[in-house]
Structures are given as structure tokens and as C-alpha cells.
Design a protein around this motif. Sequence first.
Motif, PDB file in Angstrom:
ATOM      1  N   SER A 101     -15.464  -9.682   7.244  1.00  0.00           N
ATOM      2  CA  SER A 101     -14.258  -9.119   7.867  1.00  0.00           C
ATOM      3  C   SER A 101     -14.027  -7.701   7.375  1.00  0.00           C
ATOM      4  CB  SER A 101     -13.042  -9.989   7.531  1.00  0.00           C
ATOM      5  OG  SER A 101     -13.182 -11.295   8.054  1.00  0.00           O
ATOM      6  N   ASP A 102     -13.750  -6.807   8.311  1.00  0.00           N
ATOM      7  CA  ASP A 102     -13.480  -5.411   7.958  1.00  0.00           C
ATOM      8  C   ASP A 102     -12.038  -5.230   7.513  1.00  0.00           C
ATOM      9  OD1 ASP A 102     -16.027  -3.857   8.765  1.00  0.00           O
ATOM     10  OD2 ASP A 102     -15.649  -5.178  10.462  1.00  0.00           O
ATOM     11  N   VAL A 103     -11.151  -6.055   8.021  1.00  0.00           N
ATOM     12  CA  VAL A 103      -9.759  -6.067   7.594  1.00  0.00           C
ATOM     13  C   VAL A 103      -9.266  -7.512   7.676  1.00  0.00           C
ATOM     14  CG1 VAL A 103      -8.854  -5.586   9.916  1.00  0.00           C
ATOM     15  CG2 VAL A 103      -7.467  -5.037   7.915  1.00  0.00           C
ATOM     16  N   LEU A 104      -8.391  -7.887   6.753  1.00  0.00           N
ATOM     17  CA  LEU A 104      -7.863  -9.250   6.689  1.00  0.00           C
ATOM     18  C   LEU A 104      -6.363  -9.222   6.949  1.00  0.00           C
ATOM     19  CD1 LEU A 104      -9.751 -10.223   3.429  1.00  0.00           C
ATOM     20  CD2 LEU A 104     -10.227 -11.214   5.678  1.00  0.00           C
ATOM     21  N   VAL A 105      -5.868 -10.220   7.664  1.00  0.00           N
ATOM     22  CA  VAL A 105      -4.443 -10.330   7.948  1.00  0.00           C
ATOM     23  C   VAL A 105      -3.955 -11.691   7.454  1.00  0.00           C
ATOM     24  CG1 VAL A 105      -2.652 -10.375   9.729  1.00  0.00           C
ATOM     25  CG2 VAL A 105      -4.624  -8.838   9.977  1.00  0.00           C
ATOM     26  N   ASP A 121     -11.021  -5.768  -2.919  1.00  0.00           N
ATOM     27  CA  ASP A 121     -11.727  -4.673  -2.246  1.00  0.00           C
ATOM     28  C   ASP A 121     -11.382  -4.566  -0.764  1.00  0.00           C
ATOM     29  OD1 ASP A 121     -13.114  -4.037  -4.619  1.00  0.00           O
ATOM     30  OD2 ASP A 121     -14.557  -5.640  -4.224  1.00  0.00           O
ATOM     31  N   LYS A 122     -11.448  -5.672  -0.059  1.00  0.00           N
ATOM     32  CA  LYS A 122     -11.199  -5.649   1.380  1.00  0.00           C
ATOM     33  C   LYS A 122      -9.726  -5.373   1.670  1.00  0.00           C
ATOM     34  CE  LYS A 122     -15.262  -6.709   3.145  1.00  0.00           C
ATOM     35  NZ  LYS A 122     -15.964  -5.847   4.129  1.00  0.00           N
ATOM     36  N   PRO A 123      -9.447  -4.532   2.664  1.00  0.00           N
ATOM     37  CA  PRO A 123      -8.046  -4.244   3.009  1.00  0.00           C
ATOM     38  C   PRO A 123      -7.341  -5.488   3.582  1.00  0.00           C
ATOM     39  CG  PRO A 123      -9.553  -3.238   4.593  1.00  0.00           C
ATOM     40  CD  PRO A 123     -10.397  -3.753   3.481  1.00  0.00           C
ATOM     41  N   ILE A 124      -6.126  -5.723   3.114  1.00  0.00           N
ATOM     42  CA  ILE A 124      -5.332  -6.877   3.543  1.00  0.00           C
ATOM     43  C   ILE A 124      -4.005  -6.374   4.112  1.00  0.00           C
ATOM     44  CG2 ILE A 124      -4.130  -8.979   2.810  1.00  0.00           C
ATOM     45  CD1 ILE A 124      -6.193  -9.163   0.504  1.00  0.00           C
ATOM     46  N   ILE A 125      -3.668  -6.869   5.303  1.00  0.00           N
ATOM     47  CA  ILE A 125      -2.406  -6.521   5.947  1.00  0.00           C
ATOM     48  C   ILE A 125      -1.517  -7.765   5.951  1.00  0.00           C
ATOM     49  CG2 ILE A 125      -1.272  -5.598   7.998  1.00  0.00           C
ATOM     50  CD1 ILE A 125      -3.204  -3.655   6.631  1.00  0.00           C
ATOM     51  N   MET A 126      -0.330  -7.649   5.369  1.00  0.00           N
ATOM     52  CA  MET A 126       0.616  -8.765   5.331  1.00  0.00           C
ATOM     53  C   MET A 126       1.287  -8.921   6.689  1.00  0.00           C
ATOM     54  SD  MET A 126       2.526  -7.955   1.697  1.00  0.00           S
ATOM     55  CE  MET A 126       3.146  -6.366   2.305  1.00  0.00           C
ATOM     56  N   GLY A 127       1.277 -10.127   7.203  1.00  0.00           N
ATOM     57  CA  GLY A 127       1.925 -10.418   8.472  1.00  0.00           C
ATOM     58  C   GLY A 127       3.321 -10.956   8.265  1.00  0.00           C
TER      59      GLY A 127
END
Length: 336
Positions: A101-105, A121-127
Motif C-alpha cells: 500500500s502506498d498510503v493507508l487509511v 514508514d508508510k503514510p497513514i491518514i486517520m479517517g
Amino acid sequence: MKNKGIIGSIIALAVVLIGVFAYQMGSRQTNATENKKEIKTVGILQFISHPSLDQIKDGVIEGLKQEGYEDGKNIKIEFLNGQGDQSKLNSMSQQLLEKKSDVLVGIATPAAKALANATSDKPIIMGAISDPIGAGLVKDLKNPGGNVTGVNNLTPVDQQLDMAKEMFPDAKTVGMIYSSSEENSKSQIERAEKRATKDGLTVKKYAISSSNDIAQITQQACQETDYLYIPQDNTIASAFQTLINESDKAKKPVFVSVDNMAKEGGIATVGQNQFDLGVETGKMAADVLSGKSKPADTPVNVIDYGDMIINEDKAKELGITIPEKIKEKAEVVEGE
């Protein structure tokens, strides 16, 4: 001599054709490689199934689409649902990492925390996370500094309790039901308790450990209070009809914190649109995909307002008259 000329011409033509063919094949391979590079992966992890979180997930997909990222075209969406099981959330976080995954949500606090525990390391976006600092997801809303940022839906508690006071000015005691295992829920209850106490109300809190406690706890709360207040709580949301069945028997109104829960039996809320929260989350994920932003230096998007919503059908069912001045300001919805 003529034959030698013809043969030379044939050889020259063959060389040209071979060159053209080689160029076309190379061009196709290059295009194929470029197309392959364009397909990025968005990993979405959802805590549990209930209408509010489902709407956030749909909003995330729409937000990505609005920014030019569509599943099956230029991105691949990998969606997993932990169904409220923490061990599943942990293993699913690893699965999404294995899928490159390039970005995680992360939709809901437990899902976002599972992702954050799985990678730095991987970018994480909080939903739509109610208390990202309290949950340990970020240290600072303006300067997250790590690999996590996203949407903070700060429930408009003051507006909700102002509305309750306007509807029930003679109420003395409010019952607040929440899940003891959900940090987001406990944080909101702390805020609500302070405000209600300031307004002169007696607050009685009822903690549940699982959805199995809801019926019994609701019965007790209805006997001891004038009305109920429910925070944004995934455990309660997943079994909300059980709570409403018991509160209806006791003819006690339930103030909720999410827009769709007013339609599902709550009497009123100043609630945030869950789909719109998801759209904002999806747009932030798109910015990461495009390289426009990185979580470390992207401020958390704090959404602290909502819309006044009343369920007039529920009010009539409970024999409650909604003041006209509230009706004028609110969206009136029908029960489902």
C-alpha cells in the motif's frame, strides 16, 4: 546488377521494418511500464461495520475520486474490515503492508492505531478520529511530525448539550452511556460531563464493556435519569437498535452524536455528516499519493462543527413537543 540492387533494397526495407517493429515494441513496453507505475495502492482498514463507519469509507473513496484517483483505473483499493476484533486489525494491518500500500487509511481509532503500530514508514491518514492526541496517534495537531495525519472530528458537545437544555429545561439528571474500551468515547464523555455539570445537571455515567451490556445498562439508565446522551461510540453504534428498543419502552429520549443515528431512533443531535468526513479523509490521502504533502508536515484537519438534526417522528412517539425555535434552525428527519 539489377538483382543486386533489388536484394539491397529488400535488405534496406527489412532493416527499416525491423527498426520500426523494435521501436513499437519498446514503446509499448515503456507505456506498459509507465501504466504499471501509475497504479498505486490505497489500503483501507475499518474497525467494524455500522452505518457511520460505512459512510466514512464511502466518503474516502469519493474523496479520492474527486482528486482524480479512481479504483480500477489509476489506483487499487484494498479494503479490510476487522469487525471489532483487535487481533484481526493487527493481522490485517500486516496484510495491507504486504500488499505494498502506498498510503493507508484507518477508519475509527482502533483501526488507525493498529496501522500506526504496524509501521512508522508508510503514510497513514486517520479517517475521522475523535481524539488523535489522546489515542497517541499524533503529538501535535498542527505539526504531527510522524507518519500519521488525517481528520479529527471533534464532536460539538457544547452545541449538543445546549440543544438538550433548550428542549428539556426542567431536566435534572442526564445519563451518559459509553464503551469503557474506546478512548474516543471516553474522551467525549469527559468533555460532556464537564459541560453538563457546569449547566447544573447531575451526570450519571454508565460504562459498557461490550454490546452484550447495552440492554441491561440502558434499562438502569432510563430509571435513573431524565434523558440519555450517547457519544460517538462504535460499540454502541453497532448495536444501537438494542439501546433504542429499551429507551423507547421507558419513553426516554436519546441524544446522539452522529447524524444518521438521529434517523435510527435518537431524538436529536448536532451531528457531523459522516460521508463528508470521509471525503475530506480521501482528499488528504490523494494529496499524499500525488506527492503534494507528507503526514509529518500536514496539520490534522480539525472539524468541530455540525448540523442540528431532530427526529420529529420519535418526538411524537415519545409524546415530546419540539420547540418551534429549534424546528426553525434544525433539519427535521423522519425515522427509518
